[in-house]
Scaffold this motif. Structure first.
Motif, PDB file in Angstrom:
ATOM      1  N   SER A  92      17.556  -4.176 -37.310  1.00  0.00           N
ATOM      2  CA  SER A  92      17.890  -4.186 -38.735  1.00  0.00           C
ATOM      3  C   SER A  92      16.667  -4.491 -39.600  1.00  0.00           C
ATOM      4  N   ILE A  93      15.925  -5.535 -39.291  1.00  0.00           N
ATOM      5  CA  ILE A  93      14.697  -5.889 -40.026  1.00  0.00           C
ATOM      6  C   ILE A  93      13.703  -6.425 -38.989  1.00  0.00           C
ATOM      7  N   PRO A  94      12.979  -5.548 -38.284  1.00  0.00           N
ATOM      8  CA  PRO A  94      12.165  -5.986 -37.146  1.00  0.00           C
ATOM      9  C   PRO A  94      11.031  -6.940 -37.490  1.00  0.00           C
ATOM     10  N   SER A  95      10.645  -7.025 -38.736  1.00  0.00           N
ATOM     11  CA  SER A  95       9.557  -7.941 -39.094  1.00  0.00           C
ATOM     12  C   SER A  95       9.990  -9.403 -39.094  1.00  0.00           C
ATOM     13  N   VAL A  96      11.319  -9.645 -39.192  1.00  0.00           N
ATOM     14  CA  VAL A  96      11.777 -11.025 -39.341  1.00  0.00           C
ATOM     15  C   VAL A  96      13.020 -11.341 -38.508  1.00  0.00           C
ATOM     16  N   VAL A  97      13.926 -10.384 -38.352  1.00  0.00           N
ATOM     17  CA  VAL A  97      15.254 -10.645 -37.786  1.00  0.00           C
ATOM     18  C   VAL A  97      15.366 -10.079 -36.368  1.00  0.00           C
ATOM     19  N   THR A  98      15.999 -10.824 -35.478  1.00  0.00           N
ATOM     20  CA  THR A  98      16.174 -10.375 -34.090  1.00  0.00           C
ATOM     21  C   THR A  98      17.371  -9.435 -33.905  1.00  0.00           C
ATOM     22  N   GLU A  99      18.177  -9.248 -34.948  1.00  0.00           N
ATOM     23  CA  GLU A  99      19.387  -8.426 -34.846  1.00  0.00           C
ATOM     24  C   GLU A  99      19.072  -6.962 -34.552  1.00  0.00           C
ATOM     25  N   LYS A 100      19.810  -6.403 -33.576  1.00  0.00           N
ATOM     26  CA  LYS A 100      19.808  -4.973 -33.294  1.00  0.00           C
ATOM     27  C   LYS A 100      21.247  -4.497 -33.438  1.00  0.00           C
ATOM     28  N   ILE A 101      21.414  -3.308 -34.010  1.00  0.00           N
ATOM     29  CA  ILE A 101      22.750  -2.777 -34.270  1.00  0.00           C
ATOM     30  C   ILE A 101      22.945  -1.490 -33.474  1.00  0.00           C
ATOM     31  N   ASP A 102      24.075  -1.429 -32.750  1.00  0.00           N
ATOM     32  CA  ASP A 102      24.486  -0.185 -32.092  1.00  0.00           C
ATOM     33  C   ASP A 102      25.291   0.627 -33.100  1.00  0.00           C
ATOM     34  N   TYR A 103      24.883   1.864 -33.351  1.00  0.00           N
ATOM     35  CA  TYR A 103      25.533   2.739 -34.327  1.00  0.00           C
ATOM     36  C   TYR A 103      26.408   3.770 -33.637  1.00  0.00           C
ATOM     37  N   PHE A 104      27.613   3.979 -34.218  1.00  0.00           N
ATOM     38  CA  PHE A 104      28.571   4.930 -33.664  1.00  0.00           C
ATOM     39  C   PHE A 104      29.173   5.799 -34.766  1.00  0.00           C
ATOM     40  N   LEU A 105      29.434   7.049 -34.438  1.00  0.00           N
ATOM     41  CA  LEU A 105      30.309   7.915 -35.225  1.00  0.00           C
ATOM     42  C   LEU A 105      31.593   8.041 -34.430  1.00  0.00           C
ATOM     43  N   ALA A 106      32.730   8.142 -35.125  1.00  0.00           N
ATOM     44  CA  ALA A 106      34.014   8.172 -34.420  1.00  0.00           C
ATOM     45  C   ALA A 106      35.002   9.083 -35.149  1.00  0.00           C
ATOM     46  N   PRO A 107      35.318  10.235 -34.553  1.00  0.00           N
ATOM     47  CA  PRO A 107      36.355  11.068 -35.155  1.00  0.00           C
ATOM     48  C   PRO A 107      37.724  10.406 -34.991  1.00  0.00           C
ATOM     49  N   TYR A 108      38.584  10.596 -35.992  1.00  0.00           N
ATOM     50  CA  TYR A 108      39.951  10.094 -35.920  1.00  0.00           C
ATOM     51  C   TYR A 108      40.838  11.086 -36.647  1.00  0.00           C
ATOM     52  N   ALA A 109      42.142  10.895 -36.547  1.00  0.00           N
ATOM     53  CA  ALA A 109      43.119  11.727 -37.262  1.00  0.00           C
ATOM     54  C   ALA A 109      44.007  10.802 -38.100  1.00  0.00           C
ATOM     55  N   ALA A 110      44.745  11.388 -39.027  1.00  0.00           N
ATOM     56  CA  ALA A 110      45.614  10.601 -39.910  1.00  0.00           C
ATOM     57  C   ALA A 110      46.564   9.715 -39.108  1.00  0.00           C
ATOM     58  N   LYS A 111      47.038  10.196 -37.971  1.00  0.00           N
ATOM     59  CA  LYS A 111      47.986   9.424 -37.145  1.00  0.00           C
ATOM     60  C   LYS A 111      47.345   8.176 -36.537  1.00  0.00           C
ATOM     61  N   ASP A 112      46.016   8.098 -36.549  1.00  0.00           N
ATOM     62  CA  ASP A 112      45.308   6.937 -35.997  1.00  0.00           C
ATOM     63  C   ASP A 112      45.207   5.770 -36.975  1.00  0.00           C
ATOM     64  N   ARG A 113      45.628   5.978 -38.213  1.00  0.00           N
ATOM     65  CA  ARG A 113      45.683   4.880 -39.189  1.00  0.00           C
ATOM     66  C   ARG A 113      46.989   4.139 -38.930  1.00  0.00           C
ATOM     67  N   VAL A 114      46.944   3.131 -38.080  1.00  0.00           N
ATOM     68  CA  VAL A 114      48.160   2.493 -37.576  1.00  0.00           C
ATOM     69  C   VAL A 114      48.428   1.103 -38.157  1.00  0.00           C
ATOM     70  N   ALA A 115      47.497   0.569 -38.922  1.00  0.00           N
ATOM     71  CA  ALA A 115      47.680  -0.771 -39.507  1.00  0.00           C
ATOM     72  C   ALA A 115      46.965  -0.818 -40.853  1.00  0.00           C
ATOM     73  N   ALA A 116      47.177  -1.893 -41.582  1.00  0.00           N
ATOM     74  CA  ALA A 116      46.597  -2.018 -42.922  1.00  0.00           C
ATOM     75  C   ALA A 116      45.118  -2.368 -42.891  1.00  0.00           C
ATOM     76  N   GLY A 117      44.664  -3.051 -41.837  1.00  0.00           N
ATOM     77  CA  GLY A 117      43.288  -3.525 -41.821  1.00  0.00           C
ATOM     78  C   GLY A 117      43.148  -4.741 -42.717  1.00  0.00           C
ATOM     79  N   GLY A 118      41.976  -4.978 -43.227  1.00  0.00           N
ATOM     80  CA  GLY A 118      41.748  -6.109 -44.112  1.00  0.00           C
ATOM     81  C   GLY A 118      41.063  -7.292 -43.449  1.00  0.00           C
ATOM     82  N   GLY A 119      40.876  -7.233 -42.141  1.00  0.00           N
ATOM     83  CA  GLY A 119      40.225  -8.329 -41.422  1.00  0.00           C
ATOM     84  C   GLY A 119      41.221  -9.355 -40.923  1.00  0.00           C
ATOM     85  N   LEU A 120      40.723 -10.256 -40.120  1.00  0.00           N
ATOM     86  CA  LEU A 120      41.560 -11.307 -39.577  1.00  0.00           C
ATOM     87  C   LEU A 120      41.801 -12.383 -40.638  1.00  0.00           C
ATOM     88  N   VAL A 121      43.041 -12.839 -40.738  1.00  0.00           N
ATOM     89  CA  VAL A 121      43.400 -13.844 -41.747  1.00  0.00           C
ATOM     90  C   VAL A 121      42.524 -15.085 -41.597  1.00  0.00           C
TER      91      VAL A 121
END
Length: 171
Positions: A92-121
């Protein structure tokens, strides 16, 4: 603070921010030509005077990157992902931060929207879920309205891999 010895023998101090690995994903529906993004209050963004910003779905890596990505997509956006296309791992910021991010693309269909989302309470993320046309997202990129680097990387990768999903001409 880390003290390093350069090749010429001089010692130098460097700041290092330790962060764990993370994942980021852009779910997209190739049939309807839309993608799912999220927004939530972020303290640094709020300190800059903005209420929130549109982001890619992301999270701290807790296990296998693919499993973590699927779990984050369900928690944040209520979308069930099966196929994941791994784009690679980026510092993410190699000059200062140790974080590395794995990036993904993901196809989905309308039927795969199965919940509201919003994060964990219990995490109090206050996530808003957005399903937007790919052309609208690309227009936002052109107007410099996409401020999240993860979302910008993923949107550009999708445009390179699947230009047929965008009707806006490439400049």
């Amino acid at each position: 603070m880390v003290r390093l010895r350069a090749d010429d023998g001089i010692e130098i101090d460097r700041h290092v921010v330790e962060m764990r690995r993370a994942v980021a994903v852009l779910p997209y529906d190739p049939e309807r030509r839309v993608a799912i993004t999220v927004s939530m209050p972020r303290t640094p963004v709020m300190l800059a005077g903005l209420p929130d910003m549109m982001e890619a779905i992301a999270g701290i890596l807790e296990d296998d990157p693919a499993d973590c990505t699927r779990r984050e997509a369900m928690e944040e956006a209520g979308v069930r992902l099966s196929e994941l296309v791994h784009l690679g791992q980026i510092w993410s910021i190699p000059s200062v931060v140790t974080e590395k991010i794995d990036y993904f693309l993901a196809p989905y269909a309308a039927k795969d929207r199965v919940a509201a989302g919003g994060g964990l309470v219990e995490e109090q993320e206050n996530i808003s879920v957005h399903e937007l046309p790919l052309n609208a997202l690309w227009a936002m990129m052109a107007r410099k309205e996409i401020a999240d680097g993860k979302l910008a990387i993923l949107l550009m990768a999708l445009r390179l891999r699947r230009p047929d999903l965008f009707s806006v001409p490439v400049d």
